[in-house]
Write a protein that holds these residues in place. Structure first.
Motif, short mmCIF file in Angstrom:
data_model
loop_
_atom_site.label_atom_id
_atom_site.label_comp_id
_atom_site.label_asym_id
_atom_site.label_seq_id
_atom_site.Cartn_x
_atom_site.Cartn_y
_atom_site.Cartn_z
N VAL A 126 0.72 -1.66 -0.05
CA VAL A 126 0.43 -0.11 -0.17
C VAL A 126 0.85 1.66 0.10
O VAL A 126 0.98 2.25 -0.67
N LEU A 132 -2.68 4.08 -4.89
CA LEU A 132 -2.78 3.48 -3.83
C LEU A 132 -2.92 4.70 -3.05
O LEU A 132 -3.81 4.88 -1.78
N GLU A 135 -5.51 7.09 -3.59
CA GLU A 135 -6.81 6.94 -3.53
C GLU A 135 -7.50 6.91 -1.77
O GLU A 135 -7.92 7.76 -1.24
N LEU A 136 -6.09 6.98 -0.62
CA LEU A 136 -5.94 6.87 0.54
C LEU A 136 -5.71 8.52 0.55
O LEU A 136 -6.70 9.05 1.73
N LEU A 154 -10.22 -0.24 -2.30
CA LEU A 154 -8.26 -0.66 -2.38
C LEU A 154 -8.83 -1.45 -1.71
O LEU A 154 -7.18 -2.56 -2.59
#
Length: 166
Positions: A126, A132, A135-136, A154
């Motif tokens: 991650v 990712l 996205e986080l 995710l």
């Protein structure tokens, strides 16, 4: 403190004489996993304090039914109590070996290490994946439903099914 218990066969906690009351809150976690308590500096002018500390921890372990098997006094300066400590540790490990609890403990330790390695691998993936990370960093817009949808997204990108079921 808990990681220590997952890595060793025996937890031996060293205590200074008269270091009970003011440090009790700080030591509580480590005392809960201790197999043996050793009061150090049991010599000279600190011997009476060491003896008092040993008695206090013996009574506390007895009343709380902790797993502490023994409270010992040692003096590195005089070398007293060291042989007794070594004999106690050897005997205790031999008992654990004979009754199978040492093997059980090591199996559990291996399982814990395996889980930790897998979890670290997933977290590393991650952290190292720029998509990712983007996205986080978007946050959890959209309320509770958005939170679950984002977590599922995710999880799927990591090759898993839905992460959560709202």
């Amino acid at each position: 403190e808990i990681r220590v218990q997952e890595m060793v066969d025996w937890v031996c906690v060293l205590l200074q004489p008269a270091a009970g009351d003011e440090l009790q809150g700080l030591k509580r976690g480590i005392l809960e996993i201790a197999d043996t308590l050793v009061v150090t500096k049991a010599d000279g002018s600190t011997l009476p304090l060491a003896q008092k500390t040993r008695l206090m921890f013996e009574q506390a372990a007895h009343l709380s039914h902790d797993q502490v098997s023994r409270v010992l006094e040692v003096s590195a300066l005089e070398g007293s109590g060291v042989d007794e400590l070594l004999t106690h540790l050897e005997d205790s490990l031999q008992r654990k070996s004979n009754d199978g609890s040492l093997l059980d403990q090591r199996k559990e330790q291996n399982q814990n290490w395996f889980r930790a390695l897998v979890e670290e691998g997933v977290l590393r993936r991650v952290r190292e994946d720029p998509d990712l990370q983007r996205e986080l960093s978007k946050g959890w817009a959209g309320g509770k439903q958005g939170f679950f949808a984002r977590a599922d997204s995710l999880a799927r990108r990591l090759g898993h099914g839905p992460a959560f079921q709202p």
